[in-house]
Enzyme design. Structure first.
Site, PDB file in Angstrom:
ATOM      1  N   ASP A  63       0.823  -1.222   0.000  1.00  0.00           N
ATOM      2  CA  ASP A  63       0.000   0.000   0.000  1.00  0.00           C
ATOM      3  C   ASP A  63       0.857   1.274   0.000  1.00  0.00           C
ATOM      4  O   ASP A  63       1.870   1.350   0.694  1.00  0.00           O
ATOM      5  CB  ASP A  63      -0.879   0.050   1.257  1.00  0.00           C
ATOM      6  CG  ASP A  63      -1.895  -1.084   1.331  1.00  0.00           C
ATOM      7  OD1 ASP A  63      -1.685  -2.129   0.698  1.00  0.00           O
ATOM      8  OD2 ASP A  63      -2.899  -0.917   2.058  1.00  0.00           O
ATOM      9  N   HIS A  65      -1.196   4.576  -0.451  1.00  0.00           N
ATOM     10  CA  HIS A  65      -2.225   5.452   0.143  1.00  0.00           C
ATOM     11  C   HIS A  65      -1.909   6.943   0.074  1.00  0.00           C
ATOM     12  O   HIS A  65      -1.959   7.641   1.098  1.00  0.00           O
ATOM     13  CB  HIS A  65      -2.503   5.038   1.594  1.00  0.00           C
ATOM     14  CG  HIS A  65      -3.448   3.872   1.697  1.00  0.00           C
ATOM     15  ND1 HIS A  65      -4.719   3.894   1.148  1.00  0.00           N
ATOM     16  CD2 HIS A  65      -3.302   2.640   2.257  1.00  0.00           C
ATOM     17  CE1 HIS A  65      -5.315   2.732   1.376  1.00  0.00           C
ATOM     18  NE2 HIS A  65      -4.474   1.946   2.040  1.00  0.00           N
ATOM     19  N   ASP A  91      -3.944  -0.071  -3.661  1.00  0.00           N
ATOM     20  CA  ASP A  91      -4.146   0.974  -2.648  1.00  0.00           C
ATOM     21  C   ASP A  91      -3.179   2.147  -2.836  1.00  0.00           C
ATOM     22  O   ASP A  91      -2.354   2.450  -1.970  1.00  0.00           O
ATOM     23  CB  ASP A  91      -4.097   0.407  -1.220  1.00  0.00           C
ATOM     24  CG  ASP A  91      -5.423  -0.258  -0.832  1.00  0.00           C
ATOM     25  OD1 ASP A  91      -6.243  -0.545  -1.733  1.00  0.00           O
ATOM     26  OD2 ASP A  91      -5.639  -0.501   0.378  1.00  0.00           O
ATOM     27  N   ASN A 123      -8.383  -2.748  -2.818  1.00  0.00           N
ATOM     28  CA  ASN A 123      -9.786  -2.497  -2.465  1.00  0.00           C
ATOM     29  C   ASN A 123     -10.123  -1.003  -2.474  1.00  0.00           C
ATOM     30  O   ASN A 123     -11.289  -0.630  -2.584  1.00  0.00           O
ATOM     31  CB  ASN A 123     -10.143  -3.126  -1.107  1.00  0.00           C
ATOM     32  CG  ASN A 123      -9.389  -2.514   0.046  1.00  0.00           C
ATOM     33  OD1 ASN A 123      -8.158  -2.418   0.011  1.00  0.00           O
ATOM     34  ND2 ASN A 123     -10.084  -2.099   1.085  1.00  0.00           N
ATOM     35  N   HIS A 124      -9.103  -0.139  -2.411  1.00  0.00           N
ATOM     36  CA  HIS A 124      -9.371   1.305  -2.482  1.00  0.00           C
ATOM     37  C   HIS A 124      -9.457   1.826  -3.915  1.00  0.00           C
ATOM     38  O   HIS A 124      -9.836   2.981  -4.108  1.00  0.00           O
ATOM     39  CB  HIS A 124      -8.326   2.094  -1.685  1.00  0.00           C
ATOM     40  CG  HIS A 124      -8.605   2.093  -0.215  1.00  0.00           C
ATOM     41  ND1 HIS A 124      -9.199   3.150   0.444  1.00  0.00           N
ATOM     42  CD2 HIS A 124      -8.396   1.135   0.724  1.00  0.00           C
ATOM     43  CE1 HIS A 124      -9.334   2.846   1.725  1.00  0.00           C
ATOM     44  NE2 HIS A 124      -8.859   1.631   1.917  1.00  0.00           N
ATOM     45  N   HIS A 173      -3.694  -7.986  -3.760  1.00  0.00           N
ATOM     46  CA  HIS A 173      -3.837  -7.002  -2.699  1.00  0.00           C
ATOM     47  C   HIS A 173      -4.258  -7.625  -1.372  1.00  0.00           C
ATOM     48  O   HIS A 173      -3.645  -7.383  -0.333  1.00  0.00           O
ATOM     49  CB  HIS A 173      -4.834  -5.910  -3.086  1.00  0.00           C
ATOM     50  CG  HIS A 173      -4.967  -4.878  -2.007  1.00  0.00           C
ATOM     51  ND1 HIS A 173      -3.941  -3.998  -1.715  1.00  0.00           N
ATOM     52  CD2 HIS A 173      -5.957  -4.622  -1.104  1.00  0.00           C
ATOM     53  CE1 HIS A 173      -4.308  -3.244  -0.685  1.00  0.00           C
ATOM     54  NE2 HIS A 173      -5.519  -3.602  -0.299  1.00  0.00           N
ATOM     55  N   HIS A 247      -2.447  -4.765   2.058  1.00  0.00           N
ATOM     56  CA  HIS A 247      -3.777  -4.625   2.670  1.00  0.00           C
ATOM     57  C   HIS A 247      -3.792  -4.447   4.187  1.00  0.00           C
ATOM     58  O   HIS A 247      -4.775  -3.968   4.733  1.00  0.00           O
ATOM     59  CB  HIS A 247      -4.623  -5.846   2.276  1.00  0.00           C
ATOM     60  CG  HIS A 247      -6.100  -5.746   2.517  1.00  0.00           C
ATOM     61  ND1 HIS A 247      -6.836  -4.619   2.238  1.00  0.00           N
ATOM     62  CD2 HIS A 247      -6.998  -6.667   2.989  1.00  0.00           C
ATOM     63  CE1 HIS A 247      -8.120  -4.850   2.530  1.00  0.00           C
ATOM     64  NE2 HIS A 247      -8.237  -6.073   2.980  1.00  0.00           N
TER      65      HIS A 247
END
EC number: 3.1.3.16
Length: 315
Positions: A63, A65, A91, A123-124, A173, A247
């Site tokens: 990730d 982010h 992500d 998932n984002h 992920h 994740h």
């Protein structure tokens, strides 16, 4: 008149290089440039498999982010793209303050060097999640409308769900799914859609390994937890050495589970600018040896610059 990527030389040309340079300075592209870039990216991603094959050497990342400066630090430590072959496990957006610059840079690198960077879906990378966790609001703030958010979330539907490094490291992920026991089941999914609330595609992006055996209900409200028995069976049936996934925040940047059948990699140091965690990336070399490189947040001026290398010879 604003020039587009196409009118300045396309994916091989200087126009894109200039845009990458601009993005590396954390300066967003115009809406028109984003639109042209994402059209080119879609053409490339459409050709990729749900289980995208990747050759070693490769550096596997978790990730990000929206922590753009830490992504730049990651490239400083791991090597520039295309010198280093990268695999990112999703992500890219939400929570950090620079989701726009982060995802635009990764997509621009994908268009410029399609064989040297693989970008999976997290998932984002979803319309619903980004409306809650920051990317939507950031696009509104930086562009004055939701157009750029729509362009990117439409593109996310084309991101591959998983990758397979040298037929032995399965990268994704989230985790495994009770609906999937072999890679052909993944290959046959129709991925070009919003991440569903349940089912195999949802599970691949949402599930987590767990200390308890078997399948469990996930506290996240999507996906499942899966035990060591599940990982062992899956790796055995598919001739895999390892499942690599992201994740989950892990304080050291990486964490082994299920007797080294599963590894979690997290590449956002001091997550949300407050968690105090290390980040890591996993280098897989020509001989398929594994080295984790841990790193801390991008140094602010006057702070020491620390990197810890941890060789890992489990193969």
């Amino acid at each position: 008149m604003e020039e587009s990527v196409g009118s300045r030389g396309g994916s091989g040309g200087g126009g894109l290089d200039a845009q990458i340079e601009q993005l590396m300075e954390c300066r967003p592209l115009s809406e028109t440039e984003v639109k042209t870039l994402c059209e080119k990216a879609k053409e490339i991603l459409m050709e990729e498999s749900n289980v995208q094959p990747v050759k070693s050497p490769v550096t596997i990342c978790g990730d990000i982010h929206g922590q753009f400066h830490d992504l730049v630090e990651l490239f400083r430590i791991g090597g520039k793209c295309p010198d280093t072959n990268y695999l990112f496990m999703g992500d890219y957006v939400d929570r950090g303050y620079y989701s726009v610059e982060t995802v635009t840079l990764l997509v621009a690198l994908k268009v410029r060097y399609p064989q040297r960077i693989t970008i999976l879906r997290g998932n984002h990378e979803s319309r619903q999640i980004t409306q809650v966790y920051g990317f939507y609001d950031e696009c509104l703030r930086k562009y004055g409308s939701a157009n750029v958010w729509k362009i990117f979330t439409d593109l996310f539907d084309y991101f591959p769900l998983t990758a397979l490094v040298e037929s032995e490291i399965f990268c994704l992920h989230g985790g495994l799914s009770p609906s999937i026991d072999n890679l052909d089941s993944v290959r046959s999914l129709d991925r070009v859609q919003e991440v569903p609330h349940e089912g195999p595609m949802c599970d691949l992006l949402w599930s987590d390994p767990d200390d308890r055996c078997g399948w469990g209900i996930s506290p996240r409200g999507a996906g499942y937890t899966f035990g060591q028995d599940i990982s062992e069976q899956f790796n055995h049936s598919n001739n895999l050495k390892l499942v690599a996934r992201a994740h989950q925040l892990v304080m050291e940047g990486y964490n082994w589970a299920h007797e080294q059948k599963v590894v979690t990699i997290f590449s956002a140091p001091n997550y949300c600018y407050r968690c105090g965690n290390m980040a890591s990336i996993l280098e897989v070399d020509d001989c398929r040896n594994h080295t984790f490189i841990q790193f801390e947040p991008a140094p602010r001026r006057g702070e020491p610059d620390v990197t810890r290398r941890t060789p890992d010879y489990f193969l």
